[in-house]
Design a protein around this motif. Structure first.
Motif, PDB file in Angstrom:
ATOM      1  N   LEU A  44       0.680  -1.206   0.025  1.00 32.59           N
ATOM      2  CA  LEU A  44       0.080   0.068   0.116  1.00 32.59           C
ATOM      3  C   LEU A  44       0.648   1.244   0.062  1.00 32.59           C
ATOM      4  CD1 LEU A  44      -2.744  -1.210   2.456  1.00 32.59           C
ATOM      5  CD2 LEU A  44      -2.652  -1.201   0.060  1.00 32.59           C
ATOM      6  N   ARG A  47       1.887   1.851  -3.596  1.00 31.64           N
ATOM      7  CA  ARG A  47       0.812   2.427  -4.249  1.00 31.64           C
ATOM      8  C   ARG A  47       0.584   4.041  -3.898  1.00 31.64           C
ATOM      9  NH1 ARG A  47      -4.292   3.640  -2.100  1.00 31.64           N
ATOM     10  NH2 ARG A  47      -6.090   3.566  -3.858  1.00 31.64           N
ATOM     11  N   GLN A  48       0.772   4.149  -2.738  1.00 30.50           N
ATOM     12  CA  GLN A  48       0.461   5.723  -2.127  1.00 30.50           C
ATOM     13  C   GLN A  48       1.829   6.527  -2.839  1.00 30.50           C
ATOM     14  OE1 GLN A  48      -2.281   7.055  -0.781  1.00 30.50           O
ATOM     15  NE2 GLN A  48      -1.230   8.891  -1.560  1.00 30.50           N
ATOM     16  N   LEU A  51       0.770   7.213  -6.409  1.00 31.71           N
ATOM     17  CA  LEU A  51      -0.444   8.099  -6.418  1.00 31.71           C
ATOM     18  C   LEU A  51       0.214   9.788  -6.078  1.00 31.71           C
ATOM     19  CD1 LEU A  51      -3.037   6.109  -4.961  1.00 31.71           C
ATOM     20  CD2 LEU A  51      -3.192   6.774  -7.226  1.00 31.71           C
ATOM     21  N   MET A 107       1.553  -1.132 -11.784  1.00 31.38           N
ATOM     22  CA  MET A 107       1.050  -0.123 -10.810  1.00 31.38           C
ATOM     23  C   MET A 107       1.396   1.200 -11.432  1.00 31.38           C
ATOM     24  SD  MET A 107       1.181  -2.086  -7.219  1.00 31.38           S
ATOM     25  CE  MET A 107       1.140  -0.638  -6.144  1.00 31.38           C
ATOM     26  N   CYS A 108       2.864   1.323 -11.918  1.00 35.53           N
ATOM     27  CA  CYS A 108       3.203   2.464 -12.459  1.00 35.53           C
ATOM     28  C   CYS A 108       2.871   2.828 -13.913  1.00 35.53           C
ATOM     29  CB  CYS A 108       5.004   2.289 -12.726  1.00 35.53           C
ATOM     30  SG  CYS A 108       6.081   1.900 -11.284  1.00 35.53           S
ATOM     31  N   THR A 133      -4.368   1.010 -10.213  1.00 36.93           N
ATOM     32  CA  THR A 133      -3.848   1.842  -9.147  1.00 36.93           C
ATOM     33  C   THR A 133      -4.743   1.464  -7.871  1.00 36.93           C
ATOM     34  OG1 THR A 133      -5.505   3.750  -9.560  1.00 36.93           O
ATOM     35  CG2 THR A 133      -3.174   3.952 -10.664  1.00 36.93           C
ATOM     36  N   GLY A 134      -5.812   0.893  -8.056  1.00 37.04           N
ATOM     37  CA  GLY A 134      -6.575   0.379  -6.841  1.00 37.04           C
ATOM     38  C   GLY A 134      -6.790  -1.119  -6.865  1.00 37.04           C
ATOM     39  N   PRO A 137      -3.124  -3.464  -6.441  1.00 43.27           N
ATOM     40  CA  PRO A 137      -2.473  -3.310  -5.178  1.00 43.27           C
ATOM     41  C   PRO A 137      -3.330  -4.113  -4.328  1.00 43.27           C
ATOM     42  CG  PRO A 137      -3.068  -1.078  -6.005  1.00 43.27           C
ATOM     43  CD  PRO A 137      -3.214  -2.002  -7.079  1.00 43.27           C
ATOM     44  N   TRP A 138      -4.410  -3.932  -4.141  1.00 45.72           N
ATOM     45  CA  TRP A 138      -5.383  -4.483  -3.009  1.00 45.72           C
ATOM     46  C   TRP A 138      -5.616  -6.123  -3.363  1.00 45.72           C
ATOM     47  CZ3 TRP A 138      -6.093  -2.521   1.447  1.00 45.72           C
ATOM     48  CH2 TRP A 138      -6.426  -1.247   1.565  1.00 45.72           C
ATOM     49  N   GLY A 160     -11.025  -2.958  -4.454  1.00 46.71           N
ATOM     50  CA  GLY A 160      -9.771  -1.774  -4.813  1.00 46.71           C
ATOM     51  C   GLY A 160     -10.271  -0.864  -5.773  1.00 46.71           C
ATOM     52  N   GLN A 164     -11.150   3.049  -5.166  1.00 40.84           N
ATOM     53  CA  GLN A 164     -10.366   4.055  -6.083  1.00 40.84           C
ATOM     54  C   GLN A 164     -11.297   4.790  -6.904  1.00 40.84           C
ATOM     55  OE1 GLN A 164      -6.937   4.571  -6.056  1.00 40.84           O
ATOM     56  NE2 GLN A 164      -7.347   5.944  -7.122  1.00 40.84           N
TER      57      GLN A 164
END
Length: 285
Positions: A44, A47-48, A51, A107-108, A133-134, A137-138, A160, A164
């Motif tokens: 997480l 992910r942050q 973001l 994710m990138c 992005t959601g 990762p979840w 997720g 998001q």
């Protein structure tokens, strides 16, 4: 380090980044085993970090440079030579059955979708952005929390995406003022809302219709996620139940206060209410 144990320094950094006291993540993960919680927080936190790039870096070229640095850093983590506290936390998990470099760099890709043009052109692009992005990762956190549970992976991805979508709705105006348009162009056109009016935070009927559209999508996605488990959700995944419950409660509060309020505030539940929802989700789901 490939022991599978997240270092104390990485854990402290990741906890502060994504699960400080009083946050939704803090309460949702309260009953997870410490080792699992540490691993989930590392995912997480990545992910942050990603973001935060479009949210905090206004120069597009600099933002892409920072994003590429993270791609390189994840590659270093896969080789066992991570430099950042977040990738240090991920490093022990790479190369086995829990995480792959390809998944983390995907994710990138979600962030890059937004950086190139500053907007998402249609609903398909919005869904792809929310999945990367959601949902992804979840989903990775579910693999960590409940290895081998295939239904859990599908459930986590949909939760997720729903989370998001809600986050995008709550940040429509703030992100538009930074030059990032989270509502797809096709959706803006459907509701007769020019980009400049979205950034000016005018709480008119066009904005309310747009917000309601995104809220409905978030609601329906979270409902579809819950239907993955006709009975009880496995105990290991009930942190996701807690987060979905908090999201649904937030949406009810937004509807009660009026969606036009989104132009001037970011609604958050009180810590006590988050704790109660997390507790009920953990023990009575």
């Amino acid at each position: 380090m490939k022991s599978g144990i997240v270092s104390v320094d990485s854990l402290l950094y990741c906890s502060e980044k994504v699960a400080p006291f009083g946050s939704s993540n803090y309460y949702a993960l309260l009953w997870q085993a410490p080792k699992t919680r540490a691993r989930v927080l590392a995912v997480l936190a990545l992910r942050q970090e990603l973001l935060d790039i479009p949210a905090r870096v206004s120069d597009g070229q600099l933002a892409l440079t920072k994003l590429n640095w993270w791609r390189e850093e994840l590659a270093r983590a896969a080789r066992g030579v991570a430099q950042h506290p977040v990738s240090n936390g991920l490093q022990p998990l790479l190369g086995g059955s829990l995480l792959s470099l390809a998944e983390l760099t995907s994710m990138c890709d979600g962030i890059e979708m937004l950086l190139h043009t500053g907007r998402l052109h249609d609903e398909a692009a919005l869904l792809a952005f929310c999945r990367l992005t959601g949902g992804l990762p979840w989903q990775l956190t579910a693999r960590i929390a409940a290895p081998g549970d295939v239904s859990g992976l599908a459930y986590a991805e949909q939760v997720g995406v729903g989370l998001q979508l809600l986050d995008a709705m709550q940040n429509l105006v703030a992100e538009a003022q930074r030059g990032m348009i989270l509502a797809p162009t096709s959706m803006l056109e459907r509701h007769g809302l020019p980009v400049e009016r979205l950034a000016s935070a005018e709480p008119d009927e066009h904005f309310v219709a747009l917000a309601k559209d995104m809220l409905t999508r978030s609601k329906s996605t979270l409902l579809a996620a819950r239907q993955q488990f006709p009975g009880q959700v496995p105990v290991a995944l009930r942190y996701l139940v807690a987060l979905a419950a908090m999201a649904n409660a937030t949406m009810k509060e937004l509807e009660r206060s009026g969606l036009e309020s989104l132009t001037s505030q970011h609604l958050s539940l009180t810590p006590v209410r988050k704790l109660l929802l997390a507790w009920k989700s953990r023990w009575f789901t």
